[in-house]
Design an enzyme around this catalytic site. Structure first.
Site, mmCIF file in Angstrom:
data_model
loop_
_atom_site.group_PDB
_atom_site.id
_atom_site.type_symbol
_atom_site.label_atom_id
_atom_site.label_comp_id
_atom_site.label_asym_id
_atom_site.label_seq_id
_atom_site.Cartn_x
_atom_site.Cartn_y
_atom_site.Cartn_z
ATOM 1 N N GLU A 277 -1.937 -47.893 -6.537
ATOM 2 C CA GLU A 277 -0.508 -48.058 -6.862
ATOM 3 C C GLU A 277 0.239 -48.765 -7.850
ATOM 4 O O GLU A 277 0.751 -49.804 -7.596
ATOM 5 C CB GLU A 277 0.137 -48.068 -5.477
ATOM 6 C CG GLU A 277 -0.081 -47.160 -4.451
ATOM 7 C CD GLU A 277 0.633 -47.302 -3.081
ATOM 8 O OE1 GLU A 277 1.213 -48.335 -2.758
ATOM 9 O OE2 GLU A 277 0.422 -46.384 -2.379
ATOM 10 N N GLU B 59 -3.991 -41.757 0.256
ATOM 11 C CA GLU B 59 -3.090 -42.240 1.412
ATOM 12 C C GLU B 59 -2.059 -41.336 1.941
ATOM 13 O O GLU B 59 -1.136 -40.909 1.269
ATOM 14 C CB GLU B 59 -2.401 -43.560 1.098
ATOM 15 C CG GLU B 59 -3.292 -44.726 0.836
ATOM 16 C CD GLU B 59 -2.976 -46.049 0.698
ATOM 17 O OE1 GLU B 59 -1.413 -46.103 0.703
ATOM 18 O OE2 GLU B 59 -3.324 -46.843 -0.158
HETATM 19 C C1 FCB Z 1 0.859 -48.129 0.457
HETATM 20 C C2 FCB Z 1 -0.283 -49.166 0.266
HETATM 21 C C3 FCB Z 1 -0.845 -49.585 1.768
HETATM 22 C C4 FCB Z 1 0.044 -49.637 2.953
HETATM 23 C C5 FCB Z 1 0.679 -48.387 2.995
HETATM 24 C C6 FCB Z 1 1.816 -48.278 3.917
HETATM 25 O O1 FCB Z 1 1.903 -48.297 -0.462
HETATM 26 O O2 FCB Z 1 -1.225 -48.941 -0.636
HETATM 27 O O3 FCB Z 1 -1.554 -50.830 1.355
HETATM 28 O O4 FCB Z 1 0.847 -50.900 2.715
HETATM 29 O O5 FCB Z 1 1.596 -48.122 1.703
#
Ligand code: FCB
Length: 437
Positions: free
Chosen positions: A167, A351
């Site tokens: 990210e 994610e």
């Molecule tokens: C993302 C992150 C992860 C976690 C989620 C909820 O931005 O990569 O570490 O904090 O959000």
């Protein structure tokens, strides 16, 4: 959750994700201090000033945790390696214990039939490098390349996939413009430099990993759908600018070798000299794109200095984070990113998940609904032609949610942060029913 694996293309992979600082317990095993430790120790930055010193004690309980990954039926496990655990000073002498730990972890995944998907940086910068300006420093790509070489010489022969930086938006913007994450700066010049150096560092790490003979290398970016709060031209322009900063800047660098004009308006004067010459490095060919997706924002114009963006009140149901539940955004990003940036490259949802105020014995129905609606969005994207190849839930287990401490629970597995007992939730059982079939 009435899916079966046959509802997804053949070979589609399912997995779960975690990150080092959020689960390992940073005080164990000879890791060096990081900027998250000092950020958390500063009053006002983190809820109850909690830090990752103990976290889930995965450092000692990793075998039990990998059993949970296997028993869930996950094909792949996305984990990160901690720079400060591998190189406590950021550069120089490696920590043998840290290298041994990741070696065991990777072998532990393989022994359980789980593919290891490594991320090299999930935010805990070694303090020694933060002291030198961290991501603002133009030497970061060199330091990051050296770290990549040290860790991947040890585990690169066995990891299934690897990505340099989790990210970039959070590393650059959230941490240097909004000050919400370590190092907690609110400085436009620091932001511009961090956003650019993150991408150059990414490119250097890809080069290093290729030179070690590694393959299946990608980039993991996060995306937030931006909807204008009204039809007013100013709000529409604000949403476009928000989208450019958040969603198009990093993809522009990685796939087009150019940054969006709407971002250069503000950051251009603050980029390091010669930034245009770095795109050859930034554009190092990739094998896949990772999409992290959680929510959308309603964006409105605000007067004052660039970027003139503010948030309007949400309209849809919220998670424990206060984030809108908006699965269409996931579908639309998968389609748009492929069409406009990554083309035929496989896309992984690296994610997706939600925080919910779970206890160890209440069923987490809202999470099951969230995951179901987002998996449907993935199916819709595939039907529309997006080359989506896998989906990872964030997260395997409840963990350290950065500036929100241990209160926000994202896990498929409940963690009692006093006893550190793990208890699989209803969402874990629901996924296991079809992932294991
Ligand atoms: C993302 C992150 C992860 C976690 C989620 C909820 O931005 O990569 O570490 O904090 O959000």
């Amino acid at each position: 959750m009435d899916f079966t694996r046959r509802d997804f293309p053949e070979g589609f992979l399912f997995g779960v994700a975690t990150s080092s600082y959020q689960i390992e317990g940073h005080r164990f095993g000879g890791a060096g201090p990081t900027h998250w430790d000092s950020f958390a120790a500063t009053p006002g930055n983190v809820v109850r000033a909690e830090d990752g010193a103990t976290a889930c004690d995965h450092y000692h309980r990793w075998a039990e945790d990998l059993d949970l990954v296997r028993d869930l039926g996950a094909d792949v496990y996305r984990f990160s390696t901690s720079w400060a655990r591998v190189l406590p000073e950021g550069t120089g002498q490696p920590n043998a214990e840290g290298l041994d730990f990741y070696d065991r972890l990777v072998d532990g995944m393989l022994a359980r039939g789980v593919k290891p998907a490594a991320t090299l940086y999930h935010w805990e910068l070694p303090q020694a490098l933060a002291d030198k300006g961290g991501w603002r420093n133009a030497d970061m790509p060199d330091w990051f390349a050296d770290y990549t070489e040290v860790i991947m010489r040890r585990i690169g022969d066995r990891v299934w996939s690897a990505a340099p930086i989790n990210e970039p938006w959070c590393v650059g913007w959230l941490s240097h413009f909004e000050g919400v994450h370590a190092p907690g700066l609110r400085d436009i010049r620091a932001t511009a430099r961090a956003m650019h150096h993150v991408l150059v560092s990414h490119g250097r790490a890809i080069e290093v990993m290729r030179s070690l003979g590694m393959s299946n290398l990608g980039a993991v970016c996060n995306f937030e759908w931006a909807t204008p709060a009204s039809d007013a031209p100013e709000d529409v322009a604000a949403a476009t600018r928000y989208d450019a900063i958040y969603n198009r800047f990093f993809l522009g660098g990685l796939f087009k070798g150019a940054y969006p004009a709407e971002v250069l308006e503000g950051l251009g004067p603050h980029l390091p000299t010669g930034w245009q010459d770095d795109f050859a490095t930034i554009r190092a060919p990739l094998d896949w794109l990772g999409v992290n997706y959680y929510t959308r924002k309603l964006v409105r114009h605000v007067d004052g200095p660039w970027p003139h963006t503010g948030e309007a009140p949400t309209r849809l149901p919220l998670t424990q984070m206060g984030w809108e539940i908006y699965p269409d955004g996931l579908r639309d990003f998968l389609i748009r990113n492929a069409r406009e940036y990554s083309g035929d490259l496989p896309i992984f949802v690296t994610e997706n998940g939600m925080a919910n105020p779970d206890t160890h014995n209440t069923p987490d129905g809202p999470r099951i609904d969230y995951l179901t609606s987002h998996l449907r969005a993935v199916q819709e994207a595939i039907a529309a032609g997006a080359p989506v190849a896998g989906y990872y839930v964030w997260s395997l287990m409840d963990n350290y949610e950065w500036s929100l401490g241990y209160e926000k629970r994202f896990g498929l597995v409940h963690v009692d942060f006093d006893s550190l007992a793990r208890t699989p939730k209803a969402s874990y059982q629901a996924l296991a029913r079809w992932w294991r079939a």
